[in-house]
Design a protein around this motif. Structure first.
Motif, short mmCIF file in Angstrom:
data_model
loop_
_atom_site.label_atom_id
_atom_site.label_comp_id
_atom_site.label_asym_id
_atom_site.label_seq_id
_atom_site.Cartn_x
_atom_site.Cartn_y
_atom_site.Cartn_z
N TYR A 64 0.82 -1.21 0.00
CA TYR A 64 0.00 0.00 0.00
C TYR A 64 0.86 1.26 0.00
N GLY A 65 0.48 2.20 -0.86
CA GLY A 65 1.15 3.49 -0.93
C GLY A 65 2.43 3.50 -1.71
N GLU A 85 -10.63 -19.01 -6.00
CA GLU A 85 -9.89 -18.90 -7.25
C GLU A 85 -10.53 -17.92 -8.22
N ASP A 86 -11.78 -17.52 -7.91
CA ASP A 86 -12.47 -16.55 -8.78
C ASP A 86 -12.30 -15.11 -8.32
N GLU A 87 -11.67 -14.91 -7.17
CA GLU A 87 -11.40 -13.54 -6.73
C GLU A 87 -10.14 -13.05 -7.45
N LYS A 88 -10.32 -12.17 -8.41
CA LYS A 88 -9.22 -11.72 -9.27
C LYS A 88 -8.80 -10.28 -9.01
N ASP A 89 -9.44 -9.61 -8.05
CA ASP A 89 -9.10 -8.21 -7.78
C ASP A 89 -7.67 -8.10 -7.24
N LYS A 90 -7.14 -6.90 -7.37
CA LYS A 90 -5.75 -6.67 -6.94
C LYS A 90 -5.60 -6.90 -5.43
N LEU A 91 -4.52 -7.60 -5.07
CA LEU A 91 -4.18 -7.79 -3.66
C LEU A 91 -3.35 -6.62 -3.17
N VAL A 92 -3.62 -6.19 -1.94
CA VAL A 92 -2.88 -5.08 -1.37
C VAL A 92 -2.40 -5.45 0.03
N ILE A 93 -1.15 -5.11 0.32
CA ILE A 93 -0.57 -5.35 1.64
C ILE A 93 -0.71 -4.07 2.46
N SER A 94 -1.39 -4.16 3.58
CA SER A 94 -1.62 -3.00 4.44
C SER A 94 -0.38 -2.67 5.26
N PRO A 95 -0.29 -1.44 5.77
CA PRO A 95 0.91 -1.01 6.50
C PRO A 95 1.23 -1.87 7.72
N VAL A 96 2.44 -1.70 8.21
CA VAL A 96 2.90 -2.42 9.40
C VAL A 96 2.15 -1.91 10.62
N SER A 97 2.13 -2.72 11.67
CA SER A 97 1.53 -2.31 12.94
C SER A 97 2.30 -2.96 14.08
N THR A 98 2.20 -2.36 15.24
CA THR A 98 2.83 -2.93 16.43
C THR A 98 2.17 -4.26 16.80
N ALA A 99 0.84 -4.31 16.70
CA ALA A 99 0.14 -5.55 17.05
C ALA A 99 0.62 -6.70 16.18
N ASP A 131 7.89 3.41 18.76
CA ASP A 131 6.69 3.58 19.56
C ASP A 131 5.54 2.81 18.92
N ASP A 132 4.44 2.74 19.64
CA ASP A 132 3.29 2.00 19.13
C ASP A 132 2.79 2.56 17.80
N GLU A 133 2.58 1.67 16.88
CA GLU A 133 1.98 2.00 15.58
C GLU A 133 0.64 1.26 15.51
N LEU A 134 -0.42 1.96 15.87
CA LEU A 134 -1.74 1.35 15.92
C LEU A 134 -2.34 1.30 14.52
N PHE A 135 -2.97 0.18 14.22
CA PHE A 135 -3.45 0.00 12.86
C PHE A 135 -4.86 0.55 12.67
N ILE A 136 -5.01 1.33 11.62
CA ILE A 136 -6.31 1.80 11.14
C ILE A 136 -6.33 1.55 9.64
N ASN A 137 -7.42 1.01 9.14
CA ASN A 137 -7.51 0.76 7.72
C ASN A 137 -7.23 2.03 6.91
N PRO A 138 -6.37 1.98 5.92
CA PRO A 138 -6.27 3.10 4.97
C PRO A 138 -7.65 3.35 4.36
N PRO A 139 -7.96 4.58 3.99
CA PRO A 139 -9.32 4.92 3.54
C PRO A 139 -9.80 4.13 2.34
N GLU A 140 -8.87 3.66 1.49
CA GLU A 140 -9.29 2.92 0.30
C GLU A 140 -9.59 1.45 0.58
N ILE A 141 -9.20 0.96 1.77
CA ILE A 141 -9.33 -0.47 2.09
C ILE A 141 -10.48 -0.67 3.08
N THR A 142 -11.41 -1.56 2.75
CA THR A 142 -12.59 -1.74 3.60
C THR A 142 -12.71 -3.16 4.17
N THR A 143 -11.69 -3.98 3.98
CA THR A 143 -11.72 -5.32 4.59
C THR A 143 -11.44 -5.20 6.09
#
Length: 528
Positions: free
Chosen positions: A134-135, A219-233, A275-287
């Motif tokens: 991502y990004g 196998e029918d899910e063909k949309d682009k895969l995206v790796i979300s940012p790192v997080s402390t958790a 320091d802690d990097e808390l995860f929040i979905n990037p605005p374009e990602i809704t999973t």
């Protein structure tokens, strides 16, 4: 026999070990017909045991659980230990049939384990393309891992929790896995987790498409895969679960074991300097986000596991400092410490690791504090269960309640191992009874098991093929009504009746790897 939906005698539809505590539950309409019940042999209909029906309270006074909404009575047939197939009869009403025999949970146990094999990503040529970080314009091969739940995302945080459940089950009950290669299955997840680590040691939170797909085959899910940012958790859970896992592979594959430990150490080094990097979905990602506002328990867990793996006292010292600091926070705060076993409550795994290695801790006072904390939590579980019509040992009625009661059973089993107090194990077993049919909806909440199990889980492979995958523990009642179907159909119902066997109801009828692993853990402790 009555139709499934008309039953008002609630029984563990799989059955009981001969020496188990055996209790059937029944509604007032069943209980008032007769003051006694009969246990009948299935084929001959012969009465083999009888007893009195009692109210849930010890003094036989009226008992009403607001989470159930009606008075529930009990029929205790624990004295009966003969093997065979049986049913409970009260007047003209009959329960679902069940078995009493040794190894009564074996088929269920292996079905729940096989779910992981069936949930492997990359099988059947699904999700084989590189994913975009991502990004950036970078791509990375992150093939593998388990599909997390009803969707096809793969997430570090719940995978780490799942790995810990499965390996802790194996560590304490190897005989339970005699017919299933659990180390091979867990390795499939670990190898994917290794791919999710960044060069500097940080770990990416998840990989998924930008949005959930329709109910199609993987196998029918063909949309682009995206790796979300790192997080402390993710980084801490990665460090802890890989460090813990490393010991299991030393004998047969020292190179892989060392690879796991090295990756865990690298992740911890990153944690030490960030320091802690808390995860929040990037605005374009809704999973699913699996965000966590407090990651002190994940850091603690990682340090405990690394201490066990390396015996470096610095890790233990740092872990105990985190624990001491968090325990100074007053009860009621969002940061209040709890030795739990959920994906957002990883402290229990760290504490169990320390207790299991207590002989290496010089200060006996530290060990006693750890044990006291577990026992306190277990006592709270007992108190909660005794106030519940169905011995439900949790005050949580939210999304994933079935997994949560299995996690409570984990706490109870740890307390049982510490103290030998049989009541802890009895109530832990009662949580299995609950998910297998001793609940106000008479559901065996594991697909393909029992007489009445979910037929429409929120699970894309099952929905796409119109064939329900067996061995999946569904989330269960969710009083929060977190999906539109639940809000439309379940409003104003008591908490433990807020369940719908409907595909659209993801907050009550979805499945998840970390709920199944909780079920596997408890079954491994009480069924073998």
């Amino acid at each position: 026999m009555q139709k499934a939906q008309e039953k008002n005698i609630f029984i563990n539809q799989i059955g009981y070990l001969p020496k188990d505590k055996k209790i059937a539950f029944l509604t007032e309409s069943a209980g008032n017909q007769n003051c006694s019940f009969e246990l009948c042999e299935l084929n001959s209909k012969k009465v083999v045991f009888s007893g009195n029906i009692r109210a849930k309270n010890d003094d036989n006074s009226k008992f009403l659980d607001s989470a159930v909404g009606e008075e529930i009575f009990t029929a205790d047939f624990s004295e009966f230990s003969q093997e065979g197939q049986f049913f409970i009869k009260i007047g003209e009403q009959e329960s679902f049939s069940f078995e009493i025999k040794p190894q009564v949970y074996n088929n269920l146990f292996y079905s729940a384990l096989n779910y992981f094999n069936l949930s492997r990503c990359g099988q059947n040529f699904c999700h084989t393309a590189d994913a975009e970080i991502y990004g950036t314009s970078e791509t990375k091969n992150v093939q593998g891992g388990w599909h997390d739940a009803g969707d096809y995302g793969r997430y570090i945080v719940p995978t780490a929790k799942t790995v810990m459940d499965l390996l802790m089950a194996y560590d304490s009950s190897k005989e339970a896995f005699s017919d299933f290669d659990i180390l091979k299955e867990v390795r499939f997840a670990l190898e994917w987790m290794l791919k999710m680590q960044r060069e500097d040691g940080a770990v990416y939170h998840k990989v998924s498409c930008y949005h959930f797909c329709a109910f199609i085959k993987p196998e029918d899910e063909k949309d682009k895969l995206v790796i979300s940012p790192v997080s402390t958790a993710a980084t801490a859970d990665f460090a802890g679960s890989l460090a813990f896992a490393s010991k299991f592979y030393k004998q047969d594959d020292k190179e892989f074991a060392q690879k796991l430990l090295n990756a865990a150490l690298k992740a911890q080094e990153y944690l030490n300097h960030h320091d802690d990097e808390l995860f929040i979905n990037p605005p374009e990602i809704t999973t699913g986000s699996y965000g966590d506002k407090n990651v002190s328990d994940e850091r603690y867990f990682a340090l405990c596991a690394l201490w066990e793996a390396t015996e470096n006292p610095e890790y233990l010292e740092k872990a105990l400092k985190i624990r001491e600091k968090e325990n100074q926070t007053e009860s009621g705060s969002k940061h209040f410490w709890y030795d739990g076993f959920g994906w957002s409550l990883m402290a229990g795994f760290g504490t169990e690791i320390l207790i299991n290695n207590s002989q290496k801790i010089i200060d006996e006072g530290i060990v006693q504090k750890l044990k006291d904390a577990v026992i306190k939590n277990a006592e709270n579980c007992l108190e909660t269960a005794q106030k519940s019509a169905f011995l439900y040992a949790s005050k949580f009625y939210g999304w994933g309640s079935n997994g949560a009661v299995c996690d409570q059973a984990h706490i109870l089993m740890l307390a049982y191992k510490i103290t030998g107090k049989s009541e802890y194990k009895t109530i832990a077993k009662a949580q299995i009874d609950y998910v297998l049919g001793c609940n106000p909806l008479n559901f065996c909440y594991v697909t393909g098991c029992g007489a009445k199990s979910p037929e429409h889980p929120h699970h894309r492979p099952s929905g796409a093929t119109k064939k329900v995958m067996p061995g999946m523990l569904v989330g269960g009642p969710c009083a929060g009504l977190n999906d539109e179907y639940a809000r439309t159909h379940l409003a104003n119902l008591p908490a433990l009746k807020c369940y719908a066997d409907a595909e659209p109801s993801y907050s009550t009828n979805e499945v998840a790897i970390y709920w199944n692993s909780s079920l596997v853990y408890v079954l491994s402790q009480i069924g073998f």
